[in-house]
Design a protein around this motif. Structure first.
Motif, PDB file in Angstrom:
ATOM      1  N   ALA A 239      14.599  52.640  83.114  1.00 58.72           N
ATOM      2  CA  ALA A 239      14.804  54.022  83.552  1.00 58.72           C
ATOM      3  C   ALA A 239      14.908  54.981  82.378  1.00 58.72           C
ATOM      4  N   GLY A 240      14.798  54.446  81.152  1.00 60.33           N
ATOM      5  CA  GLY A 240      14.772  55.305  79.976  1.00 60.33           C
ATOM      6  C   GLY A 240      16.032  55.342  79.142  1.00 60.33           C
ATOM      7  N   ALA A 241      17.034  54.536  79.490  1.00 57.13           N
ATOM      8  CA  ALA A 241      18.291  54.548  78.730  1.00 57.13           C
ATOM      9  C   ALA A 241      18.041  54.180  77.268  1.00 57.13           C
ATOM     10  N   GLN A 242      18.599  54.973  76.369  1.00 54.72           N
ATOM     11  CA  GLN A 242      18.425  54.715  74.939  1.00 54.72           C
ATOM     12  C   GLN A 242      19.387  53.630  74.464  1.00 54.72           C
ATOM     13  N   THR A 243      20.635  53.732  74.935  1.00 54.83           N
ATOM     14  CA  THR A 243      21.665  52.769  74.561  1.00 54.83           C
ATOM     15  C   THR A 243      22.388  52.321  75.824  1.00 54.83           C
ATOM     16  N   ILE A 244      22.731  51.033  75.887  1.00 52.70           N
ATOM     17  CA  ILE A 244      23.482  50.515  77.034  1.00 52.70           C
ATOM     18  C   ILE A 244      24.678  49.734  76.507  1.00 52.70           C
ATOM     19  N   TRP A 245      25.867  50.204  76.828  1.00 52.72           N
ATOM     20  CA  TRP A 245      27.092  49.483  76.512  1.00 52.72           C
ATOM     21  C   TRP A 245      27.628  48.838  77.788  1.00 52.72           C
ATOM     22  N   VAL A 246      28.300  47.715  77.633  1.00 52.29           N
ATOM     23  CA  VAL A 246      28.913  47.030  78.781  1.00 52.29           C
ATOM     24  C   VAL A 246      30.414  46.965  78.557  1.00 52.29           C
ATOM     25  N   LEU A 247      31.161  47.335  79.586  1.00 49.48           N
ATOM     26  CA  LEU A 247      32.624  47.263  79.564  1.00 49.48           C
ATOM     27  C   LEU A 247      33.074  46.498  80.785  1.00 49.48           C
ATOM     28  N   ALA A 248      33.714  45.338  80.586  1.00 47.42           N
ATOM     29  CA  ALA A 248      34.169  44.502  81.695  1.00 47.42           C
ATOM     30  C   ALA A 248      35.674  44.293  81.622  1.00 47.42           C
ATOM     31  N   ALA A 249      36.277  44.129  82.792  1.00 45.78           N
ATOM     32  CA  ALA A 249      37.733  43.937  82.842  1.00 45.78           C
ATOM     33  C   ALA A 249      38.131  42.543  82.410  1.00 45.78           C
ATOM     34  N   ALA A 250      37.249  41.568  82.623  1.00 47.82           N
ATOM     35  CA  ALA A 250      37.602  40.187  82.293  1.00 47.82           C
ATOM     36  C   ALA A 250      36.350  39.400  81.960  1.00 47.82           C
ATOM     37  N   LYS A 251      36.562  38.237  81.315  1.00 51.62           N
ATOM     38  CA  LYS A 251      35.471  37.361  80.908  1.00 51.62           C
ATOM     39  C   LYS A 251      35.840  35.936  81.260  1.00 51.62           C
ATOM     40  N   ALA A 252      34.943  35.223  81.950  1.00 54.48           N
ATOM     41  CA  ALA A 252      35.192  33.822  82.264  1.00 54.48           C
ATOM     42  C   ALA A 252      35.108  33.000  80.990  1.00 54.48           C
ATOM     43  N   GLY A 253      35.705  31.834  81.008  1.00 56.20           N
ATOM     44  CA  GLY A 253      35.806  31.018  79.802  1.00 56.20           C
ATOM     45  C   GLY A 253      34.487  30.640  79.190  1.00 56.20           C
ATOM     46  N   ASN A 254      33.442  30.508  80.017  1.00 61.50           N
ATOM     47  CA  ASN A 254      32.138  30.096  79.488  1.00 61.50           C
ATOM     48  C   ASN A 254      31.197  31.270  79.250  1.00 61.50           C
TER      49      ASN A 254
END
Length: 255
Positions: A239-254
């Motif tokens: 869709a044209g995004a120049q930069t994509i950051w990801v913010l998550a509340a939690a992360k599984a162990g693997n």
């Protein structure tokens, strides 16, 4: 056991049963109420006539207080709101929306209203983590959408709620540009390889999405294999995004 909750709701124990759609029927609600908690009938996406039948059945099975959970995205929410008054329901829990337009009617009928919201505390932690690492502010905030089935069952999309909180705090637009197909399988039920294949088929860009040159923050509740966020990021890039950051509340162990 006496607490403010038990006194407010007229129950024996401070236990409120979840209003799970198609699971929390009159049988479960009346059993919980008879055991001393607050039983809840889950209206989910059901029609008003079904909700009325469930309430009337529960009245025959218990003389203790019970409530109804109204998912405000239900197409018959207005009619169900009236049914709750007509059937003299004691407690209403709400989700997936703002119950403001029903409050006067419910309060006049003596109904106790308990809105259910995603955790603001969790969203605040995400906000603090972002700022602690000195990350720049995005142009747009979006989220990994929940499956339609889980939305109906849960009544709200917690990733969307967290994204909306950040949008409000930072005064940055929240744009739900990603969709999830009805027939997609729930990621939590799949093995790692199956998750990637399912994710590729599940997500899509909504019509007229234009992110040309924008820095986008993609919010998710939990990262397991990374399949969902990766597939969503590919679509955002298209869709044209120049930069994509990801913010998550939690992360599984693997993850």
């Amino acid at each position: 056991m006496k607490t403010r909750v038990t006194e407010l709701l007229g129950i024996e124990y401070p236990i409120i049963q979840g209003g799970m759609a198609w699971v929390a029927t009159h049988e479960l609600a009346s059993a919980v109420s008879n055991a001393g908690g607050l039983g809840i009938i889950g209206a989910g996406g059901a029609p008003a006539s079904w909700v009325r039948e469930q309430i009337q059945a529960a009245k025959k099975e218990t003389d203790k207080p019970f409530g109804v959970n109204l998912m405000l995205m239900n197409p018959e929410a207005d009619e169900i709101a009236k049914v709750l008054v007509e059937e003299k329901v004691k407690v209403v829990t709400t989700g997936a929306g703002n119950p403001a337009k029903y409050m006067d009617m419910w309060k006049a009928a003596g109904i106790k209203v308990i809105p259910v919201v995603a955790s603001v505390a969790l969203a605040k932690l995400m906000e603090q983590a972002w700022e602690l690492h000195g990350m720049p502010r995005p142009d747009v905030i979006t989220c990994v959408p929940i499956s339609p089935l889980r939305l109906r069952t849960r009544g709200y999309d917690q990733s969307a709620e967290m994204a909306k909180y950040l949008s409000k705090q930072w005064d940055i637009p929240f744009e739900p540009v990603l969709g999830r197909r009805m027939l997609s399988r729930m990621q939590s039920k799949l093995q790692a390889e199956q998750r990637w294949e399912n994710a590729r088929k599940s997500f899509y860009l909504r019509r007229n999405t234009d992110l040309e040159g924008k820095h986008v923050l993609l919010v998710d509740d939990i990262v397991t294999t990374g399949a969902s966020i990766s597939c969503c990021a590919v679509l955002l890039r298209k869709a044209g995004a120049q930069t994509i950051w990801v913010l998550a509340a939690a992360k599984a162990g693997n993850a």
